[in-house]
Design an enzyme around this catalytic site. Structure first.
Site, PDB file in Angstrom:
ATOM      1  N   HIS A 129       0.815  -1.215   0.000  1.00 31.00           N
ATOM      2  CA  HIS A 129       0.000   0.000   0.000  1.00 31.00           C
ATOM      3  C   HIS A 129       0.850   1.267   0.000  1.00 31.00           C
ATOM      4  CE1 HIS A 129      -3.567  -2.383   1.919  1.00 31.00           C
ATOM      5  NE2 HIS A 129      -3.300  -2.749   0.690  1.00 31.00           N
ATOM      6  N   PHE A 375      -0.913  -8.161   5.043  1.00 28.76           N
ATOM      7  CA  PHE A 375       0.421  -7.568   4.902  1.00 28.76           C
ATOM      8  C   PHE A 375       0.417  -6.219   4.181  1.00 28.76           C
ATOM      9  CE2 PHE A 375       0.781 -12.299   4.205  1.00 28.76           C
ATOM     10  CZ  PHE A 375       0.874 -12.602   5.560  1.00 28.76           C
ATOM     11  N   CYS A 376      -0.624  -5.446   4.362  1.00 24.35           N
ATOM     12  CA  CYS A 376      -0.753  -4.145   3.691  1.00 24.35           C
ATOM     13  C   CYS A 376      -0.521  -4.283   2.192  1.00 24.35           C
ATOM     14  CB  CYS A 376       0.209  -3.127   4.297  1.00 24.35           C
ATOM     15  SG  CYS A 376      -0.221  -2.682   5.988  1.00 24.35           S
ATOM     16  N   ALA A 377      -1.004  -5.386   1.650  1.00 19.53           N
ATOM     17  CA  ALA A 377      -0.975  -5.627   0.206  1.00 19.53           C
ATOM     18  C   ALA A 377      -2.250  -6.386  -0.137  1.00 19.53           C
ATOM     19  CB  ALA A 377       0.261  -6.427  -0.194  1.00 19.53           C
ATOM     20  N   CYS A 395      -5.319  -5.826   7.475  1.00 28.79           N
ATOM     21  CA  CYS A 395      -3.957  -5.983   7.969  1.00 28.79           C
ATOM     22  C   CYS A 395      -4.007  -6.338   9.440  1.00 28.79           C
ATOM     23  CB  CYS A 395      -3.146  -4.714   7.738  1.00 28.79           C
ATOM     24  SG  CYS A 395      -2.712  -4.456   6.028  1.00 28.79           S
TER      25      CYS A 395
END
Length: 458
Positions: A129, A375-377, A395
């Site tokens: 992100h 995982f902020c993805a 997350c």
């Protein structure tokens, strides 16, 4: 950008000393064990060398660029010499600037604020992100997740071929995925970008701690990374690369240090002349300790020999992948396939387990710290899991009972400071948890799966 996959014993080094290597943690089942820190992709432990360097400097701490006294002069020299050390570590070209920031996220937001107003940005949905979201004032084209490195290049070339050839363009790409650890074809993507008149910024947050990064060799325009993933303490980062867009942009922060001259006008207003150097985007009192710690980490990794560090890490990657492959219930997540080169970042799911439950059991029963979540993805993990983009999950831990199908994943990550024993303990723990189950009952509390302290062992 090759990765060493095999090496003689002489070419492989021992783990680098890191803070916390002897810390013990309690187990819910009783007793204590040395903590196995296997969450390097979030924050790597600080190198002992870095901590020692910072401790030696601390008594001489003084204001930077703002004092005639000895300590201020010493601190200023240390700050600017750190800039030179980072530039050397990254292989910066003549004319490149090294700007110190708070993190990779801060670096990419700085660059996003500096891109020309009519810039078109191309970014893969696979990005963290930090590199997916900052481009709010630009025209953004989001590219679908490629399934091979060659497809990544082809996807970018098609997108760039259809853009307005007269306006500025920027490509943002990761060097190593924070989810799969897979290396991206950065040099080829840079060539494609430049062939179509675009520039490229490399998110090296996961690449720089594990693999040499050379701006000149890769032919990228900018590189961003964080100190806290490069074995330095929190709160420092770097944006390095071309100076022109940065010099033409308004300062990221307005204030002391960024301004060269400020004068009142006759009409009562204020005229400001901003610096054209890196100081333009470094307003305020800088994080001298953080900057020095990054430089110290850069020197420590270089002196240890990156080839030797990479060789040893690849041995650990092989051991983890071979161990997980022996458990049929485990599915390792990958974009580019089993043979893709990767750094020490591996994500997986376990059939019949909620990922938060599995990660909690690794911690509570084995003293192993991993990460669970998206995982902020988010778009990437949902693509890899084959779940609907609107499925719940964030997350952190999902609100799910142990044993439910997981909409998130588990990530194990390691690097220059990881002992062999931590890897062996992790592989054994996975096998025991899958074959025998957890020894304790768990419950969800504030979005996390935690041991139920009010119940007996199961």
């Amino acid at each position: 950008m090759s990765v060493v996959t095999a090496a003689t014993d002489r070419s492989i080094c021992s783990p680098l000393p890191v803070l916390g290597k002897d810390v013990t943690v309690p187990l819910v089942t009783g007793g204590e064990v040395t903590y196995a820190a296997l969450d390097y992709a979030a924050s790597a432990p600080a190198l002992q060398r870095v901590w020692d360097d910072v401790a030696a400097y601390a008594p001489y701490y003084g204001s930077v660029h703002r004092g005639a006294g000895y300590l201020s002069q010493l601190s200023t020299d240390l700050f600017e010499n750190s800039r030179k050390a980072v530039a050397e570590f990254l292989g910066c070209r003549a004319g490149d600037q090294v700007i110190f920031t708070r993190s990779t996220t801060d670096s990419l937001n700085l660059l996003a604020a500096a891109v020309p107003a009519d810039c078109q940005v191309f970014v893969y949905e696979t990005e963290h992100h930090a590199s997916l979201l900052p481009w709010r004032d630009a025209r953004v084209t989001y590219l679908n997740a490629p399934r091979t490195p060659a497809q990544a290049v082809e996807t970018l070339e098609r997108a760039l071929a259809g853009r307005d050839p007269h306006g500025p363009a920027l490509v943002c790409v990761t060097g190593a995925s924070n989810v799969t650890g897979e290396l991206w074809p950065v040099k080829e993507l840079a060539a494609a970008a430049h062939a179509h008149g675009a520039r490229i910024v490399l998110d090296a947050a996961q690449l720089a701690p594990h693999h040499p990064v050379d701006i000149d060799e890769l032919d990228v325009d900018w590189v961003a990374f964080s100190g806290h993933k490069l074995y330095a303490p929190f709160g420092s980062g770097v944006l390095a690369g071309r100076a022109d867009w940065l010099q033409d942009a308004e300062p990221y922060l307005a204030g002391g240090g960024a301004s060269r001259k400020v004068a009142r006008r006759t009409d009562g207003g204020v005229d400001v002349e901003w610096h054209s150097t890196a100081a333009r985007h470094e307003a305020g009192s800088p994080n001298v300790i953080g900057v020095y710690s990054i430089a110290s980490a850069c020197k420590a990794l270089t002196e240890a020999g990156f080839d030797r560090l990479v060789a040893r890490e690849q041995q650990l990657v092989t051991r983890v992948r071979e161990g997980l492959a022996e458990v049929p219930q485990v599915k390792v997540l990958s974009l580019f396939g089993d043979d893709a080169p990767r750094v020490g970042v591996i994500s997986f799911v376990v059939e019949g387990w909620n990922s938060s439950h599995f990660a909690a059991a690794l911690s509570a029963e084995y003293g192993i710290g991993v990460r669970d979540g998206l995982f902020c993805a988010h778009p990437l993990v949902r693509t890899l899991l084959g779940s609907d983009p609107q499925d719940p999950g964030e997350c952190g831990a999902p609100e799910a009972e142990p044993g439910e199908r997981s909409l998130n994943a588990i990530r194990v990550s390691f690097g220059a400071g990881t002992p062999d024993e931590h890897i062996e303990r992790f592989v054994r723990a996975v096998k025991v948890l899958v074959s025998e189950g957890a020894q304790w009952k768990y419950r969800t509390e504030d979005g996390r799966c935690v041991p139920d302290r009010g119940t007996a062992q199961v």
